[in-house]
Design an enzyme around this catalytic site. Structure first.
Site, PDB file in Angstrom:
ATOM      1  N   HIS A 145       4.043   3.895   0.803  1.00  0.00           N
ATOM      2  CA  HIS A 145       3.449   2.370   0.825  1.00  0.00           C
ATOM      3  C   HIS A 145       2.483   2.097   1.940  1.00  0.00           C
ATOM      4  O   HIS A 145       1.603   1.722   1.940  1.00  0.00           O
ATOM      5  CB  HIS A 145       4.683   1.506   0.629  1.00  0.00           C
ATOM      6  CG  HIS A 145       4.290  -0.060   0.568  1.00  0.00           C
ATOM      7  ND1 HIS A 145       3.800  -0.737  -0.682  1.00  0.00           N
ATOM      8  CD2 HIS A 145       3.639  -0.878   1.716  1.00  0.00           C
ATOM      9  CE1 HIS A 145       3.556  -1.796  -0.318  1.00  0.00           C
ATOM     10  NE2 HIS A 145       3.545  -2.105   1.108  1.00  0.00           N
ATOM     11  N   GLU A 146       3.147   2.383   3.097  1.00  0.00           N
ATOM     12  CA  GLU A 146       2.606   1.985   4.422  1.00  0.00           C
ATOM     13  C   GLU A 146       1.286   3.145   4.440  1.00  0.00           C
ATOM     14  O   GLU A 146       0.281   2.660   5.143  1.00  0.00           O
ATOM     15  CB  GLU A 146       3.210   2.187   5.669  1.00  0.00           C
ATOM     16  CG  GLU A 146       4.269   1.001   5.647  1.00  0.00           C
ATOM     17  CD  GLU A 146       3.863  -0.300   5.443  1.00  0.00           C
ATOM     18  OE1 GLU A 146       2.768  -0.736   5.886  1.00  0.00           O
ATOM     19  OE2 GLU A 146       4.846  -1.160   4.981  1.00  0.00           O
ATOM     20  N   HIS A 182      -1.931   1.706   2.833  1.00  0.00           N
ATOM     21  CA  HIS A 182      -2.329   0.763   3.596  1.00  0.00           C
ATOM     22  C   HIS A 182      -3.429   1.344   4.722  1.00  0.00           C
ATOM     23  O   HIS A 182      -4.609   0.846   4.694  1.00  0.00           O
ATOM     24  CB  HIS A 182      -1.337  -0.160   4.356  1.00  0.00           C
ATOM     25  CG  HIS A 182      -0.780  -1.027   3.571  1.00  0.00           C
ATOM     26  ND1 HIS A 182      -1.521  -2.230   2.953  1.00  0.00           N
ATOM     27  CD2 HIS A 182       0.401  -1.593   2.993  1.00  0.00           C
ATOM     28  CE1 HIS A 182      -0.707  -2.994   2.385  1.00  0.00           C
ATOM     29  NE2 HIS A 182       0.373  -2.680   2.431  1.00  0.00           N
ATOM     30  N   ASP A 219      -1.388  -5.161  -0.590  1.00  0.00           N
ATOM     31  CA  ASP A 219       0.132  -5.377  -1.242  1.00  0.00           C
ATOM     32  C   ASP A 219      -0.519  -6.010  -2.772  1.00  0.00           C
ATOM     33  O   ASP A 219      -1.425  -6.982  -2.760  1.00  0.00           O
ATOM     34  CB  ASP A 219       0.826  -6.175  -0.310  1.00  0.00           C
ATOM     35  CG  ASP A 219       1.535  -5.558   0.604  1.00  0.00           C
ATOM     36  OD1 ASP A 219       1.667  -4.422   0.980  1.00  0.00           O
ATOM     37  OD2 ASP A 219       1.552  -6.221   1.745  1.00  0.00           O
TER      38      ASP A 219
END
Length: 918
Positions: free
Chosen positions: A156-157, A160, A167
């Site tokens: 997830h990070e 980014h 998000d």
């Protein structure tokens, strides 16, 4: 000299003729040289290393599956702090550093927070600054219930950080009204099933209850509890903690209506579409394997004492414009007050050849600093041989350390060297970080290449009659090891031309987070002014208390022993010379205490990756990873032979600023004056106010709980500090940060359109639609636009894809305001023909006086309805047998007699044991 160079090259060959760059890169679908760095203030715990390795190993498998067999992690380097015990398994760092790591492991300051996040503030598809994991996140297994498996969180990070996606959940707007007039959870995809719940807590005991319906959406604090079993496979950027989630939302599954950051920043594109447009995607192929073809390998590196070689140009051109005098003053300031204690420093000078002025020696006390100052150059002559200086700088380090790995060169020059490229390869092989300072307009155009090859700082300073600009450049070169408690912090840098008999009065606030090793200096270019310094308690320091060296008769310095008094220090300076003269004031300090994080400011300029490639100025103001809000931040940008430009940087979520109140202050710089080097000086200050600290954006999604077989299971609520701003009384503070940018452009200078409006909002007030936004400028966010174009549609994607063909809103009487001011525009309902159930979408473009048009704004939504009291009941056990969250929102006809309005509503009724909805 040849013998020394040959021996140095031989030594470097023993160190491996290959520099592993600290910048992660893609090699046959695998990411190589990802750098993870542990903050020096994190207590030693080998489990942090072990758990980090396991997290990334698992993340590699998840990443491979979630990107449809395309990406994985191939090799990782972990930087161990110097404060941890030595280990034979730890190698020496090269050019890797904490400050440039892809992932950092560090505690927050002030509050106990365990939430990972990614710092990103430069827009969609732009790489972030770093990923931050608190140590407890890696050490506590119970956090898996809150954030999911650690490998999933890392993916997830990573999305980014690497691909610039955002998000797909929203803590601010967890629910929204869809095009079908139903209340839905802000999710991706739209078909996630679950139930809205409010957690009613008293002390440590929490009980779920039904969410109250406030007329449009559910009450504040209401959260969406997803069903544990879902018929979906996405999305990683929505709920990475859910095991059914194995991919990103794509064009077919993306929820373009949801009011989340991905839609706002990336113009309603899905995360997978953004990833597909990345350079990584273009340089990769789908692998025909069920798992990554390579296991992730790890290298453990440990930081050492800092070793620096000052390599200073003393060629004949340094005679001009007070350059050699300014160099000596700035380098003296650096040695006395900037470079950290325990660092090793050498001094090398070069003209046609290079000379070792001072061998590498350790700074252990003030006497050692003064000793080094005596070796600074005073007499320039000869030609410019940059490579000779570099060779000598590397040699003096290798002679003492037996290696050049992990060392630094501070290279200053004002001249050109046609053969500078001859030492590029040697610099790459050396494992040495080269920081460059270009002095004046004639410094070699390829100078910054040395910094780019090694990850060093690129700085420049314009000529001046006083040394303040050069002092600013030197002061920026602090240790990159992450130990801010020992680093110098610049509090003030001001330069003025003071008329005869006039006064220059300067206030230097010393806040409670700094005060150790504080020094004040004043410089002039003609004759000594009359001056004194008054501390916050009224004690005065006159010129006799300042030190003036015979070698530098135009500079006076005062060092405050112990910790400086907190409060405003007042400089009073009178020019008693017979003519006007330039006077500058500089103040430097260090943190007051090792366990109190100081306020810091970090500034840089970038060419934005968007239309017209505008220059954007950024300044991050923070205290221990907490953004500092409400500061006044100004940027001064200078170029040789051009007038300085001053901008106020804003954290308002408009123009160049992507997110409001994230501690990142931004502004477009549209006054480019040709090719060349532009220096940047940013001043951030707060005056006698409570400074607000706020949690970072772009965090991993927090799992509030789940529903299984009709029963709700809640996880622990987020810490209170994660949802609220923290107020800290800092008093007055001031910080200076510097940077530079090299611009190569053709003629003529670019003409810019207005910037994109990014904060368009729509609301209903007294049966009138009110649009509000921050005014753009005529040139991005400077000046003002000529007029606006406002469009509306009942379909979001139609408006995004066909703005020009959408319904026009008459706004001819709306005159644009100056950039940064709030705009407001009312739309009467008779402007539209609406039916029950109609949701309206609005977008705006700004046009300047040359008919250049901005990009389309974000899309704002509004709905007309007279809502009923809607809620979803739970029984006394927290059970609910309903299957879906959706609640239809009735849309009221616009009647004059509202009391007589008949509400046609379709509700999703939920049965319950003790009753049912009215």
């Amino acid at each position: 000299v040849m013998g020394l160079i040959q021996s140095l090259i031989f030594l470097l060959s023993l160190q491996l003729l290959h520099l592993i760059d600290s910048v992660v890169w893609l090699n046959e679908n695998g990411y190589e040289d990802l750098v993870v760095a542990i903050n020096p203030q994190v207590p030693e715990d080998v489990n942090i290393i072990r758990n980090t390795m396991n997290m990334i190993k698992n993340a590699s498998n998840h990443l491979f599956a979630m990107t449809k067999h395309r990406f994985f992690f191939k090799s990782v380097k972990i930087i161990i702090p110097k404060t941890w015990r030595r280990n034979t398994n730890y190698s020496r760092i090269k050019t890797e550093s904490y400050n440039q790591a892809d992932v950092i492991i560090a505690d927050y300051y002030l509050k106990h927070v365990d939430e990972p996040y990614t710092l990103q503030y430069e827009g969609c598809k732009v790489k972030g600054r770093y990923i931050h994991f608190p140590p407890n996140f890696l050490l506590k297994e119970n956090l898996t219930k809150v954030y999911g498996e650690k490998g999933r969180v890392f993916v997830h990070e990573w999305a980014h950080y690497r691909w610039g996606v955002f998000d797909e959940y929203s803590s601010d707007m967890p629910f929204y009204v869809s095009e079908k007039a139903t209340v839905k959870a802000t999710s991706c995809p739209a078909g996630v099933t679950g139930i809205p719940v409010f957690q009613n807590c008293s002390g440590d005991i929490c009980k779920p209850r039904s969410c109250r319906y406030d007329g449009q959406l559910y009450e504040k604090g209401c959260v969406f509890i997803p069903d544990i079993r879902q018929n979906i496979s996405c999305s990683v950027m929505y709920m990475q903690y859910a095991h059914p989630v194995v991919e990103f939302c794509d064009q077919n599954t993306h929820n373009s209506e949801a009011p989340n950051m991905q839609n706002k920043i990336c113009n309603h594109k899905s995360t997978w579409e953004v990833i597909m447009e990345s350079v990584d995607f273009r340089n990769s192929t789908v692998l025909n394997t069920s798992a990554p073809p390579h296991e992730t390998t790890f290298s453990l590196l440990q930081a050492q004492d800092r070793a620096i070689s000052l390599v200073l140009d003393i060629s004949g051109s340094m005679r001009m414009h007070n350059r050699i005098e300014n160099l000596r003053i700035a380098a003296e300031q650096y040695l006395l007050h900037v470079v950290e204690t325990s660092s090793w420093v050498a001094i090398v000078t070069f003209d046609s050849d290079a000379i070792e002025r001072a061998p590498l020696q350790q700074i252990t006390n003030d006497e050692a600093r003064q000793k080094l100052v005596q070796f600074l150059p005073t007499i320039p002559s000869g030609l410019t041989n940059i490579c000779a200086g570099i060779h000598k700088g590397l040699t003096v380090i290798a002679n003492k350390m037996n290696t050049t790995y992990g060392s630094e060169i501070v290279l200053l020059t004002d001249g050109e060297d046609p053969s500078i490229a001859a030492c590029f390869n040697l610099v790459k092989q050396s494992g040495t970080k080269v920081h460059t300072i270009a002095l004046g307009p004639q410094a070699d155009k390829n100078l910054e290449k040395l910094s780019e090859l090694t990850g060093g700082l690129k700085l420049c300073a314009q000529d001046g009659v006083v040394p303040s600009k050069l002092i600013d450049a030197f002061t920026a070169i602090t240790s990159g090891n992450g130990d801010i408690s020992k680093q110098s912090i610049q509090l003030e840098s001001e330069e003025l031309v003071v008329q005869q008999s006039a006064w220059m009065n300067t206030t230097v606030p010393v806040d409670k987070t700094v005060g150790n090793d504080t020094s004040f200096s004043i410089a002039w270019n003609l004759s000594q002014p009359v001056f004194f310094l008054r501390d916050p308690k009224g004690k005065e320091y006159g010129s006799s208390d300042f030190k003036i060296d015979n070698s530098n008769p135009y500079t006076a310095r005062l060092h405050i022993h112990g910790t400086a008094e907190v409060g405003d220090w007042q400089f009073y300076i009178k020019n008693v010379h017979t003519a006007a003269q330039a006077i500058s004031v500089t103040a430097i300090s260090r943190p007051a205490c090792f366990n109190v994080a100081p306020v810091i400011a970090t500034a840089h300029m970038n060419r934005a990756n968007r239309a017209f490639n505008p220059v954007v100025v950024y300044a991050e103001v923070s205290q221990g990873f907490w953004p500092v809000l409400g500061a006044t931040v100004t940027a001064t940008i200078e170029k040789d032979d051009a007038v300085a430009v001053t901008l106020e940087l804003l954290d308002n979520g408009a123009g160049a600023d992507m997110i409001k109140n994230d501690g990142i202050y931004s502004r477009y710089f549209t006054s480019l004056q040709g090719s060349g080097r532009y220096s940047l000086k940013v001043k951030a200050h707060g005056r006698n106010a409570i400074t607000r600290l706020s949690l970072k954006q772009n965090q991993a999604s927090h799992n509030p709980g789940y529903r299984e077989n009709g029963k709700i299971y809640m996880t622990a609520p987020r810490p209170e500090s994660a949802d609220k701003e923290i107020q800290v009384k800092l008093g007055s503070f001031s910080r200076i940060s510097t940077g530079s940018l090299v611009v190569n452009m053709g003629d003529p200078a670019p003409i810019y359109p207005p910037c994109r409006v990014t904060d368009l909002h729509a609301r209903i007030e007294n049966k009138t639609i009110v649009l509000s936004w921050t005014a753009p400028g005529g040139d991005f966010d400077n000046g003002k636009a000529d007029h606006y174009i406002i469009k509306s549609s009942e379909n979001l994607l139609d408006l995004r894809n066909n703005f020009d063909r959408a319904t026009s809103v008459n706004c001819s009487n709306l005159i644009p305001k100056e950039a940064g001011r709030e705009e407001s525009f009312e739309i009467k309902p008779e402007s539209f023909v609406t039916e029950n159930g109609t949701i309206m979408y609005f977008a705006i473009r700004a046009v300047d006086d040359t008919n250049l048009i901005s990009e389309m704004s974000n899309i704002a939504q509004t709905a007309w309805f007279l809502p009923p009291k809607a809620f979803v009941p739970l029984d006394h056990q927290g059970n609910n047998n309903g299957a879906n969250i959706a609640v239809t929102v009735p849309i009221a006809a616009l009647c004059v007699a509202v009391a007589c309005t008949i509400v046609n509503a379709t509700l999703c009724f939920f049965s319950r044991k003790k009753g049912r909805l009215d």
